[in-house]
Design a protein around this motif. Structure first.
Motif, PDB file in Angstrom:
ATOM      1  N   UNK A 126       0.840  -1.203   0.000  1.00  0.00           N
ATOM      2  CA  UNK A 126       0.000   0.000   0.000  1.00  0.00           C
ATOM      3  C   UNK A 126       0.873   1.250   0.000  1.00  0.00           C
ATOM      4  N   UNK A 127       1.900   1.275   0.869  1.00  0.00           N
ATOM      5  CA  UNK A 127       2.781   2.439   0.934  1.00  0.00           C
ATOM      6  C   UNK A 127       3.576   2.606  -0.355  1.00  0.00           C
ATOM      7  N   UNK A 163      -5.350   6.641  -3.465  1.00  0.00           N
ATOM      8  CA  UNK A 163      -4.660   5.373  -3.744  1.00  0.00           C
ATOM      9  C   UNK A 163      -4.790   4.404  -2.577  1.00  0.00           C
ATOM     10  N   UNK A 164      -4.632   4.900  -1.346  1.00  0.00           N
ATOM     11  CA  UNK A 164      -4.759   4.033  -0.171  1.00  0.00           C
ATOM     12  C   UNK A 164      -6.170   3.474  -0.058  1.00  0.00           C
ATOM     13  N   UNK A 207      -7.235  -0.540  -0.192  1.00  0.00           N
ATOM     14  CA  UNK A 207      -7.861  -1.162   0.974  1.00  0.00           C
ATOM     15  C   UNK A 207      -9.255  -1.707   0.661  1.00  0.00           C
ATOM     16  N   UNK A 208      -9.762  -1.434  -0.545  1.00  0.00           N
ATOM     17  CA  UNK A 208     -11.071  -1.959  -0.921  1.00  0.00           C
ATOM     18  C   UNK A 208     -11.001  -3.470  -1.060  1.00  0.00           C
ATOM     19  N   UNK A 221     -14.970  -5.679  -4.929  1.00  0.00           N
ATOM     20  CA  UNK A 221     -15.945  -4.654  -4.550  1.00  0.00           C
ATOM     21  C   UNK A 221     -15.983  -3.590  -5.625  1.00  0.00           C
ATOM     22  N   UNK A 222     -17.157  -3.110  -5.987  1.00  0.00           N
ATOM     23  CA  UNK A 222     -17.249  -2.083  -7.025  1.00  0.00           C
ATOM     24  C   UNK A 222     -16.671  -0.776  -6.527  1.00  0.00           C
ATOM     25  N   UNK A 223     -15.910  -0.096  -7.384  1.00  0.00           N
ATOM     26  CA  UNK A 223     -15.324   1.188  -7.004  1.00  0.00           C
ATOM     27  C   UNK A 223     -16.345   2.298  -7.000  1.00  0.00           C
TER      28      UNK A 223
END
Length: 385
Positions: A212-213, A358-359, A363-364, A368-370
């Motif tokens: 993630x970072x 972005x984070x 994390x989604x 899962x739909x954006x």
């Protein structure tokens, strides 16, 4: 007997201990939502206030770091090109800094020779333009000269301090010089070891936080690089376009006005507005209302072409911010750190927004739909016939 052993009376209900919970549940949902949102807003406001106080305490350091990151993102392609020529990292960083200092020095000497004697004339033209504007205001509006003079005196008194403290002035000069020197030193080390420092930081993270970072860092760095190079190119285009318009209209002091336009291009919306107003005032003082109106039309035309045609081509879509966000960021930066804060507020806001986005995307949960799904289309009414 049961009542004596348990200590309860027959009047006690089974949910006596859940009184506060029952009271909270008994409140209307609107009141509960208002309480929760108010508490969240208070916590967020307190966090922003503490952050602003800390930044105000270390304003020179914060501006130096922000300016260093801006210059590093701007010069990173040059440093990478030198590294591809098999140059050591230290030599590539040193040559990149020398190129920057040489460019700034050369441009500074050229500007000084061309405009050293014109900036005093620019001040005189601005005062004359303000005088013409004052005459137009008093003739078109029900305002007397005394009322306008009183208002201008109040504004001048609010904008300037009545006494100049020599100690405070010396401290400000020392802070500016120290910030500039610190920015140069940090720029050298970031050009030389920036990627190594980032990789060292990532190695200290474990689990999914490292990915993630890493992705957030890549997105933020690309955003800052695109913003810095795009802003400089757009500011140069604005300066050239408005400068040519001033030359064609015969407005004096076209080169200093183009330079002001270039510098103002680094403060979106507000900088362009101030630079255009200065050009219109000079045209009004030098050649009258007709030339001033033509100058205003030229400034608006150049800014509209830049904002609607060139900026979408030069700036990437993820770098662009809503004008409301830009105005709030510039105002907050000016209130916190003055002119330096106005210059660095927008790139900080753009990078922060892209990193947060972005984070959140990473994390989604997978699958899962954006975006929320679109509502299903309404069925077509059947023909009764």
């Amino acid at each position: 007997m049961v009542a004596a052993r348990t200590g309860r009376t027959p009047e006690d209900g089974p949910n006596r201990g859940a009184g506060p919970r029952q009271t909270w549940a008994a409140l209307p949902w609107l009141v509960r939502s208002a309480v929760v949102w108010s508490a969240c807003l208070v916590v967020i406001a307190a966090g922003f206030y503490l952050l602003a106080r800390i930044i105000m305490l270390v304003t020179p350091l914060a501006i130096a770091v922000a300016a260093t990151l801006f210059l590093t993102a701007l010069l990173d392609p040059v440093q990478l090109a030198l590294r591809r020529l098999r140059l050591p990292a230290t030599l590539a960083a040193l040559l990149t800094m020398l190129l920057l200092l040489g460019s700034l020095g050369g441009v500074g000497v050229l500007v000084w020779h061309l405009t050293a004697n014109q900036f005093s004339e620019l001040g005189d033209e601005l005062r004359q333009g303000l005088g013409h504007t004052r005459d137009l205001i008093t003739s078109a509006l029900p305002v007397t000269d005394e009322q306008l003079d009183r208002l201008l005196a109040q504004l001048r008194q609010a904008a300037t301090s009545p006494q100049v403290d020599p100690l405070a002035s010396a401290r400000t000069v020392a802070e500016v010089l120290g910030s500039a020197l610190l920015a140069l030193v940090l720029l050298f080390f970031l050009l030389k070891d920036g990627r190594a420092i980032w990789h060292w930081t990532l190695r200290r993270m474990t689990g999914p936080n490292r990915e993630i970072a890493a992705e957030a860092g890549r997105v933020g760095w690309r955003t800052l690089g695109s913003y810095s190079r795009g802003t400089m190119l757009i500011a140069a285009i604005d300066a050239v376009g408005i400068g040519l318009a001033l030359v064609l209209l015969g407005v004096p002091l076209a080169f200093p006005l183009a330079l002001i336009t270039f510098i103002g291009g680094f403060v979106p919306i507000i900088g362009a507005t101030v630079a255009g107003a200065v050009a219109v005032l000079v045209a009004l003082a030098a050649d009258g209302p007709t030339t001033a109106l033509l100058t205003l039309a030229a400034v608006i035309a150049v800014q509209q072409i830049e904002g609607n045609l060139l900026e979408p081509l030069v700036m990437k879509r993820q770098v662009r911010l809503h004008p409301v966000v830009i105005l709030v960021a510039v105002t907050a930066g000016t209130l916190i750190a003055g002119i330096g804060g106005a210059f660095v507020a927008v790139p900080i806001a753009a990078v922060a927004w892209r990193v947060i986005d972005s984070v959140q995307r990473q994390r989604q949960p997978a699958g899962a739909p954006s975006d929320p799904p679109a509502p299903p289309p309404s069925p077509e009414p059947r023909d009764a016939g």
